[in-house]
Design a protein around this motif. Structure first.
Motif, PDB file in Angstrom:
ATOM      1  N   ASP A 163       0.651  -1.755  -0.114  1.00  0.00           N
ATOM      2  CA  ASP A 163       0.048  -0.134   0.198  1.00  0.00           C
ATOM      3  C   ASP A 163       0.886   1.742   0.022  1.00  0.00           C
ATOM      4  OD1 ASP A 163       0.795  -0.203   2.661  1.00  0.00           O
ATOM      5  OD2 ASP A 163      -1.179   0.317   3.667  1.00  0.00           O
ATOM      6  N   GLU A 164       1.954   1.506   0.378  1.00  0.00           N
ATOM      7  CA  GLU A 164       3.068   2.134  -0.041  1.00  0.00           C
ATOM      8  C   GLU A 164       4.121   2.382  -1.450  1.00  0.00           C
ATOM      9  OE1 GLU A 164       5.275   2.466   4.399  1.00  0.00           O
ATOM     10  OE2 GLU A 164       4.838   0.776   3.193  1.00  0.00           O
ATOM     11  N   LEU A 165       3.190   1.497  -2.327  1.00  0.00           N
ATOM     12  CA  LEU A 165       4.029   1.367  -3.438  1.00  0.00           C
ATOM     13  C   LEU A 165       3.560   1.842  -4.459  1.00  0.00           C
ATOM     14  CD1 LEU A 165       5.641  -2.415  -3.062  1.00  0.00           C
ATOM     15  CD2 LEU A 165       7.387  -0.073  -2.657  1.00  0.00           C
ATOM     16  N   ALA A 166       3.696   2.983  -5.282  1.00  0.00           N
ATOM     17  CA  ALA A 166       3.134   3.468  -6.071  1.00  0.00           C
ATOM     18  C   ALA A 166       3.440   3.028  -7.531  1.00  0.00           C
ATOM     19  CB  ALA A 166       2.683   4.754  -5.877  1.00  0.00           C
ATOM     20  N   PHE A 167       2.823   2.934  -8.786  1.00  0.00           N
ATOM     21  CA  PHE A 167       3.618   2.368  -9.995  1.00  0.00           C
ATOM     22  C   PHE A 167       2.497   3.485 -11.643  1.00  0.00           C
ATOM     23  CE2 PHE A 167       5.715  -0.888  -7.928  1.00  0.00           C
ATOM     24  CZ  PHE A 167       6.453  -0.585  -7.556  1.00  0.00           C
ATOM     25  N   GLY A 168       3.844   3.472 -12.347  1.00  0.00           N
ATOM     26  CA  GLY A 168       3.198   4.207 -13.234  1.00  0.00           C
ATOM     27  C   GLY A 168       3.138   4.359 -14.847  1.00  0.00           C
ATOM     28  N   TYR A 169       3.282   4.621 -15.406  1.00  0.00           N
ATOM     29  CA  TYR A 169       3.843   4.111 -17.170  1.00  0.00           C
ATOM     30  C   TYR A 169       5.718   4.903 -16.656  1.00  0.00           C
ATOM     31  CZ  TYR A 169       5.579   5.448 -21.483  1.00  0.00           C
ATOM     32  OH  TYR A 169       6.917   5.194 -22.627  1.00  0.00           O
ATOM     33  N   ARG A 170       6.561   3.783 -16.499  1.00  0.00           N
ATOM     34  CA  ARG A 170       7.560   4.102 -16.357  1.00  0.00           C
ATOM     35  C   ARG A 170       8.136   5.282 -15.593  1.00  0.00           C
ATOM     36  NH1 ARG A 170       7.543   0.859 -19.851  1.00  0.00           N
ATOM     37  NH2 ARG A 170       8.827  -0.008 -21.480  1.00  0.00           N
ATOM     38  N   GLN A 171       7.391   4.864 -14.048  1.00  0.00           N
ATOM     39  CA  GLN A 171       7.883   5.903 -13.203  1.00  0.00           C
ATOM     40  C   GLN A 171       7.356   4.711 -11.531  1.00  0.00           C
ATOM     41  OE1 GLN A 171       5.486   9.336 -13.831  1.00  0.00           O
ATOM     42  NE2 GLN A 171       3.551   8.479 -12.689  1.00  0.00           N
ATOM     43  N   SER A 172       7.501   5.196 -10.789  1.00  0.00           N
ATOM     44  CA  SER A 172       6.955   4.663  -9.518  1.00  0.00           C
ATOM     45  C   SER A 172       7.526   5.634  -8.227  1.00  0.00           C
ATOM     46  CB  SER A 172       8.321   3.608  -8.955  1.00  0.00           C
ATOM     47  OG  SER A 172       9.040   3.712  -8.723  1.00  0.00           O
ATOM     48  N   ASN A 173       7.409   5.216  -7.025  1.00  0.00           N
ATOM     49  CA  ASN A 173       7.764   6.134  -6.446  1.00  0.00           C
ATOM     50  C   ASN A 173       8.885   5.697  -5.652  1.00  0.00           C
ATOM     51  OD1 ASN A 173       6.197   4.094  -4.665  1.00  0.00           O
ATOM     52  ND2 ASN A 173       5.041   5.531  -3.456  1.00  0.00           N
ATOM     53  N   LEU A 174       9.513   4.073  -6.218  1.00  0.00           N
ATOM     54  CA  LEU A 174      10.448   4.199  -5.507  1.00  0.00           C
ATOM     55  C   LEU A 174      12.198   4.942  -5.708  1.00  0.00           C
ATOM     56  CD1 LEU A 174       9.767  -0.072  -6.108  1.00  0.00           C
ATOM     57  CD2 LEU A 174      10.280   1.341  -3.271  1.00  0.00           C
ATOM     58  N   ASP A 175      12.002   6.357  -4.868  1.00  0.00           N
ATOM     59  CA  ASP A 175      13.071   7.149  -5.469  1.00  0.00           C
ATOM     60  C   ASP A 175      14.096   7.459  -4.401  1.00  0.00           C
ATOM     61  OD1 ASP A 175      11.080   8.408  -3.938  1.00  0.00           O
ATOM     62  OD2 ASP A 175      10.128   9.540  -5.563  1.00  0.00           O
ATOM     63  N   GLU A 176      14.345   6.315  -3.347  1.00  0.00           N
ATOM     64  CA  GLU A 176      14.612   6.758  -2.255  1.00  0.00           C
ATOM     65  C   GLU A 176      15.874   6.128  -2.961  1.00  0.00           C
ATOM     66  OE1 GLU A 176      12.245   4.941  -1.783  1.00  0.00           O
ATOM     67  OE2 GLU A 176      11.291   5.970   0.232  1.00  0.00           O
ATOM     68  N   LEU A 177      17.699   6.519  -2.055  1.00  0.00           N
ATOM     69  CA  LEU A 177      18.666   6.176  -2.788  1.00  0.00           C
ATOM     70  C   LEU A 177      18.752   4.294  -3.708  1.00  0.00           C
ATOM     71  CD1 LEU A 177      21.736   7.197  -3.492  1.00  0.00           C
ATOM     72  CD2 LEU A 177      22.127   6.266  -1.195  1.00  0.00           C
ATOM     73  N   ALA A 178      18.532   3.460  -2.817  1.00  0.00           N
ATOM     74  CA  ALA A 178      18.386   2.374  -3.683  1.00  0.00           C
ATOM     75  C   ALA A 178      17.617   1.503  -3.470  1.00  0.00           C
ATOM     76  CB  ALA A 178      20.137   1.655  -2.773  1.00  0.00           C
ATOM     77  N   ILE A 179      17.400   0.132  -3.950  1.00  0.00           N
ATOM     78  CA  ILE A 179      16.570  -0.521  -3.885  1.00  0.00           C
ATOM     79  C   ILE A 179      17.497  -2.204  -3.319  1.00  0.00           C
ATOM     80  CG2 ILE A 179      15.068  -2.092  -4.119  1.00  0.00           C
ATOM     81  CD1 ILE A 179      14.083   0.453  -6.457  1.00  0.00           C
ATOM     82  N   LEU A 180      16.896  -2.374  -2.091  1.00  0.00           N
ATOM     83  CA  LEU A 180      18.018  -3.867  -2.001  1.00  0.00           C
ATOM     84  C   LEU A 180      17.556  -5.369  -2.353  1.00  0.00           C
ATOM     85  CD1 LEU A 180      19.487  -3.145   1.710  1.00  0.00           C
ATOM     86  CD2 LEU A 180      20.777  -2.824   0.242  1.00  0.00           C
ATOM     87  N   GLU A 181      16.111  -4.963  -2.268  1.00  0.00           N
ATOM     88  CA  GLU A 181      15.329  -6.102  -1.594  1.00  0.00           C
ATOM     89  C   GLU A 181      13.896  -5.541  -2.647  1.00  0.00           C
ATOM     90  OE1 GLU A 181      16.464  -9.679   0.511  1.00  0.00           O
ATOM     91  OE2 GLU A 181      14.869  -9.227   0.965  1.00  0.00           O
ATOM     92  N   ALA A 182      13.464  -7.005  -3.385  1.00  0.00           N
ATOM     93  CA  ALA A 182      12.095  -6.683  -3.716  1.00  0.00           C
ATOM     94  C   ALA A 182      11.251  -8.119  -3.707  1.00  0.00           C
ATOM     95  CB  ALA A 182      11.765  -6.346  -5.076  1.00  0.00           C
ATOM     96  N   ARG A 183      10.140  -7.833  -3.271  1.00  0.00           N
ATOM     97  CA  ARG A 183       9.733  -9.342  -3.635  1.00  0.00           C
ATOM     98  C   ARG A 183       8.655  -9.053  -4.671  1.00  0.00           C
ATOM     99  NH1 ARG A 183       7.715 -13.650   0.273  1.00  0.00           N
ATOM    100  NH2 ARG A 183       9.142 -12.506   1.892  1.00  0.00           N
ATOM    101  N   CYS A 184       8.269 -10.056  -5.542  1.00  0.00           N
ATOM    102  CA  CYS A 184       7.189 -10.044  -6.776  1.00  0.00           C
ATOM    103  C   CYS A 184       6.305 -11.385  -5.857  1.00  0.00           C
ATOM    104  CB  CYS A 184       7.205 -10.126  -7.951  1.00  0.00           C
ATOM    105  SG  CYS A 184       8.912  -8.436  -8.686  1.00  0.00           S
ATOM    106  N   GLN A 185       4.778 -11.107  -6.028  1.00  0.00           N
ATOM    107  CA  GLN A 185       3.773 -11.844  -6.381  1.00  0.00           C
ATOM    108  C   GLN A 185       3.614 -12.503  -7.537  1.00  0.00           C
ATOM    109  OE1 GLN A 185       1.449 -12.156  -2.676  1.00  0.00           O
ATOM    110  NE2 GLN A 185       0.902 -14.136  -3.248  1.00  0.00           N
ATOM    111  N   LEU A 186       3.405 -14.283  -8.122  1.00  0.00           N
ATOM    112  CA  LEU A 186       3.170 -14.389  -9.023  1.00  0.00           C
ATOM    113  C   LEU A 186       2.461 -15.559  -8.968  1.00  0.00           C
ATOM    114  CD1 LEU A 186       6.791 -14.500 -10.286  1.00  0.00           C
ATOM    115  CD2 LEU A 186       5.605 -12.243 -10.475  1.00  0.00           C
TER     116      LEU A 186
END
Ligand code: EPU
Length: 292
Positions: A163-186
């Protein structure tokens, strides 16, 4: 204190960014680091924060153009194994931010997990892909992402939930310095069917894009409801050249860097294309490529 102090084994000065970008262009980074562990990364980021040194994270260099004069501050490459792990938990894939997106895609397909197969052939790291919500015309990596662990410019670690993640066309709110890890639910699917679907996407991509050349993917974002590539093509700009930079004959939204090309050539060609499209069609193209 010099930022290398205590980090001599992982920080070097004057690393040529041309060695780290798909364009194979760009001057030197003032400092360049390849940390081996998340703790080393955090300590280094905190040091730079305290010393007022700007830090940039380099994914796999597939969507950036580094200027010929290079970059001030520190560029960090998260290529060490500790940043590239890929593991499965039920229907989720959990990956390090430095992992190659292509490896994540094929391992999910082999595992019989559907969702990411349409991303086949997109270069770069998972961190870079999430930052810009890399994808195809039908969607991006963000639609499958339910959690991300990020590092702030001050070196603090945070977890972002769905609920704190927002994605749009070629953009996201993941604009902190680095992304260490991510989880995708498939979603579960038949591995053989999935592999066929992935192959179909790959064939279509190879047929329409100049994948064997030095480029950085699409240069411009698609304007709403239109295709930048189609507009540039219809404006007759395929094959337009400045120095060693050429608008691809195969897909007009790609710029190819020929051997003698400089970053300045690419930047001037970007300006030319942008001005032509503005003059002829009244549309202002926005860069998709990141310029450092
Ligand atoms: N077209 C032309 N001439 C060209 C290029 C395209 O007429 O030189 C036409 C095509 O024939 C088609 C339409 O334009 O009718 C759209 O072309 P395409 O399917 O290649 O898609 P795109 O909108 O140009 C987008 C993404 C690509 C992604 C493809 C496939 C953007 C900016 N580009 O391209 O992503 O691979 O869809 O899903 O959103 C990237 O982000 O770096 C990238 C390459």
């Amino acid at each position: 204190m010099p930022i290398e102090t205590g980090f001599e084994n992982i920080v070097r000065r004057g690393e040529l960014m041309a060695m780290h970008t798909w364009f194979q262009l760009g001057g030197a980074a003032e400092y360049f680091a390849e940390p081996e562990t998340p703790d080393q990364l955090l300590a280094l980021v905190k040091r730079c924060h305290a010393e007022g040194v700007k830090v940039r994270i380099l994914g796999r260099g597939s969507n950036i153009l580094v200027r010929d004069e290079g970059v001030k501050g520190l560029v960090v490459h998260l290529g060490a194994p500790a940043f590239c792990e890929i593991r499965f938990e039920d229907r989720s894939v959990v990956t390090g931010g430095g992992a190659l997106l292509g490896q994540v895609v094929t391992s999910t397909v082999n595992r019989g997990l559907a969702g990411l197969e349409t991303l086949v052939g997109i270069p770069g790291s998972v961190g870079g892909a999430l930052h810009g919500n890399a994808g195809t015309r039908t969607g991006g990596i963000g639609q499958w992402t339910i959690q991300a662990t990020v590092v702030s410019a001050a070196g603090e670690v945070f977890q972002r939930q769905a609920d704190e993640l927002a994605f749009g066309y070629r953009q996201s709110n993941l604009d902190e310095l680095a992304i260490l890890e991510a989880r995708c639910q498939l979603e579960e699917d038949n591995p053989r069917e999935l592999a066929k679907r992935m192959q179909k996407h790959w064939i279509l991509k190879k047929a329409s894009q100049p994948l064997g050349h030095q480029s950085a993917g699409c240069v411009f974002k698609n304007p709403r409801g239109a295709s930048a590539g189609e507009m540039i093509d219809q404006a007759g700009l395929k094959g337009t050249r400045i120095g060693g930079a050429v608008v691809s004959e195969r897909h007009a939204n790609f710029i190819i860097a020929e051997p003698e090309c400089t970053s300045e050539d690419v930047l001037r060609l970007i300006d030319l294309v942008r001005n032509q499209i503005l003059e002829r069609l009244g549309v202002e193209l926005e860069l998709e490529l990141e310029v450092w």
